[in-house]
Design a protein around this motif. Structure first.
Motif, short mmCIF file in Angstrom:
data_model
loop_
_atom_site.label_atom_id
_atom_site.label_comp_id
_atom_site.label_asym_id
_atom_site.label_seq_id
_atom_site.Cartn_x
_atom_site.Cartn_y
_atom_site.Cartn_z
N ASP A 211 24.86 -27.46 7.01
CA ASP A 211 23.55 -28.05 6.66
C ASP A 211 22.73 -27.13 5.75
OD1 ASP A 211 23.62 -30.43 8.61
OD2 ASP A 211 23.91 -28.73 9.97
N PRO A 212 23.27 -26.68 4.61
CA PRO A 212 22.55 -25.70 3.79
C PRO A 212 21.22 -26.22 3.23
CG PRO A 212 24.43 -26.58 2.60
CD PRO A 212 24.57 -27.04 4.02
N GLU A 213 21.10 -27.54 3.08
CA GLU A 213 19.86 -28.10 2.54
C GLU A 213 18.66 -27.82 3.44
OE1 GLU A 213 21.53 -31.06 5.34
OE2 GLU A 213 22.37 -29.87 3.71
N LEU A 214 18.93 -27.49 4.70
CA LEU A 214 17.86 -27.16 5.64
C LEU A 214 17.05 -25.95 5.19
CD1 LEU A 214 17.07 -28.38 8.46
CD2 LEU A 214 18.29 -26.45 9.46
N LEU A 215 17.70 -25.04 4.47
CA LEU A 215 17.04 -23.80 4.03
C LEU A 215 16.30 -23.96 2.70
CD1 LEU A 215 19.89 -21.26 4.90
CD2 LEU A 215 17.84 -21.77 6.24
N LEU A 216 16.61 -25.00 1.95
CA LEU A 216 16.05 -25.13 0.60
C LEU A 216 14.52 -25.11 0.53
CD1 LEU A 216 18.44 -27.64 -1.20
CD2 LEU A 216 18.15 -25.18 -1.63
N PRO A 217 13.81 -25.84 1.43
CA PRO A 217 12.35 -25.82 1.33
C PRO A 217 11.77 -24.41 1.44
CG PRO A 217 13.06 -27.56 2.81
CD PRO A 217 14.27 -26.74 2.51
N TYR A 218 12.43 -23.54 2.24
CA TYR A 218 11.91 -22.18 2.44
C TYR A 218 12.27 -21.25 1.30
CZ TYR A 218 11.81 -24.32 7.04
OH TYR A 218 11.60 -25.19 8.08
N ILE A 219 13.16 -21.70 0.43
CA ILE A 219 13.54 -20.90 -0.74
C ILE A 219 12.78 -21.36 -1.98
CG2 ILE A 219 15.47 -20.25 -2.24
CD1 ILE A 219 17.33 -20.76 0.15
N LEU A 220 12.55 -22.67 -2.07
CA LEU A 220 12.01 -23.23 -3.32
C LEU A 220 10.55 -23.68 -3.24
CD1 LEU A 220 15.07 -25.46 -4.34
CD2 LEU A 220 14.50 -23.15 -5.15
N ASP A 221 10.10 -24.12 -2.06
CA ASP A 221 8.80 -24.81 -2.01
C ASP A 221 7.70 -24.11 -1.21
OD1 ASP A 221 9.79 -26.96 -3.52
OD2 ASP A 221 10.63 -27.90 -1.74
N ARG A 222 8.03 -23.57 -0.07
CA ARG A 222 6.96 -23.06 0.81
C ARG A 222 7.51 -22.00 1.74
NH1 ARG A 222 7.91 -25.51 5.76
NH2 ARG A 222 9.21 -27.38 5.66
N ARG A 223 6.58 -21.21 2.29
CA ARG A 223 6.97 -20.23 3.30
C ARG A 223 6.99 -20.89 4.67
NH1 ARG A 223 3.22 -17.07 0.39
NH2 ARG A 223 1.68 -17.16 2.05
N GLY A 224 7.97 -20.50 5.47
CA GLY A 224 8.05 -20.99 6.83
C GLY A 224 7.43 -20.01 7.80
N ALA A 225 7.40 -20.41 9.07
CA ALA A 225 6.79 -19.56 10.10
C ALA A 225 7.52 -18.22 10.21
CB ALA A 225 6.79 -20.29 11.44
N SER A 226 8.84 -18.23 10.08
CA SER A 226 9.58 -16.97 10.19
C SER A 226 9.24 -16.04 9.03
CB SER A 226 11.08 -17.23 10.26
OG SER A 226 11.53 -17.94 9.14
N GLN A 227 9.08 -16.61 7.83
CA GLN A 227 8.71 -15.77 6.69
C GLN A 227 7.32 -15.19 6.86
OE1 GLN A 227 9.75 -19.12 4.26
NE2 GLN A 227 11.08 -17.89 2.96
#
Length: 199
Positions: free
Chosen positions: A110-126
């Motif tokens: 499921d690599p697409e799961l990580l895309l928002p955190y690489i391209l669009d926005r920061r996640g809670a872990s970041q």
């Protein structure tokens, strides 16, 4: 950098169950019903906190990645420069992240799961990682072992570097022995971090 420790709770039991389900079948094939059954709770208990699997997996990733980062940071010892602790912690954290079975499963299935955190926005872990790194940089500025710069921007820059090594390293390795290649690139990461943080 004070480690953040959490007591095992009902939420952790659900996250443990979610991790087991994702490792078994991937994110797309995991259902809240499966997680509830494995955790021994009702579906309504899950729905009240997590409206869907992606939200639940987001919390799972946050717990797992922050746990890795905290565990990777060496204990503070008298006479050890903060810069050394930061570099050791980041390099060890990248290695641990790349070896984590949940990361491997997501990348493979499921690599697409990580895309928002690489391209669009920061996640809670970041956000949590930035807080951890910023605290270390502030300590390093105080003891003179880290080059002085705006700590927030410095932390973001460091996270961009370590993220690229963590997420994209396999796109740059061609050697027959992946472990040997990883070790060589992690040595290079150590050099990059050491030199960018040196006063």
């Amino acid at each position: 950098m004070t480690p953040i420790r959490h007591n095992h709770s009902d939420a952790d039991a659900v996250l443990d169950a979610a991790r087991d389900c994702v490792l078994a079948v991937g994110v797309r094939r995991t259902t809240l019903t499966d997680v509830a059954r494995r955790a021994g709770v009702s579906r309504m208990t899950l729905y009240r906190r997590w409206p869907d699997v992606r939200t639940l997996v987001g919390d799972l990733m946050t717990r797992e990645w922050i746990g890795l980062a905290v565990d990777a940071m060496p204990d503070q010892e008298p006479g050890t420069p903060t810069r050394e602790r930061i570099v050791d912690g980041l390099v060890t954290g990248v290695a641990a992240f790349r070896a984590h079975p949940l990361f491997h499963k997501i990348i493979d299935v499921d690599p697409e799961l990580l895309l928002p955190y690489i391209l669009d926005r920061r996640g809670a872990s970041q956000e949590a990682l930035l807080e951890l790194i910023t605290g270390g940089l502030t300590e390093g500025h105080a003891d003179g072992s880290v080059r002085r710069f705006h700590p927030d921007r410095q932390a973001r820059s460091l996270l961009l570097v370590v993220q690229s090594f963590a997420l994209s390293l396999r796109t740059m390795t061609e050697e027959d022995d992946p472990e040997l290649a990883d070790a060589a690139f992690l040595d290079e990461l150590r050099t990059i971090l050491e030199r960018t943080l040196a006063p």
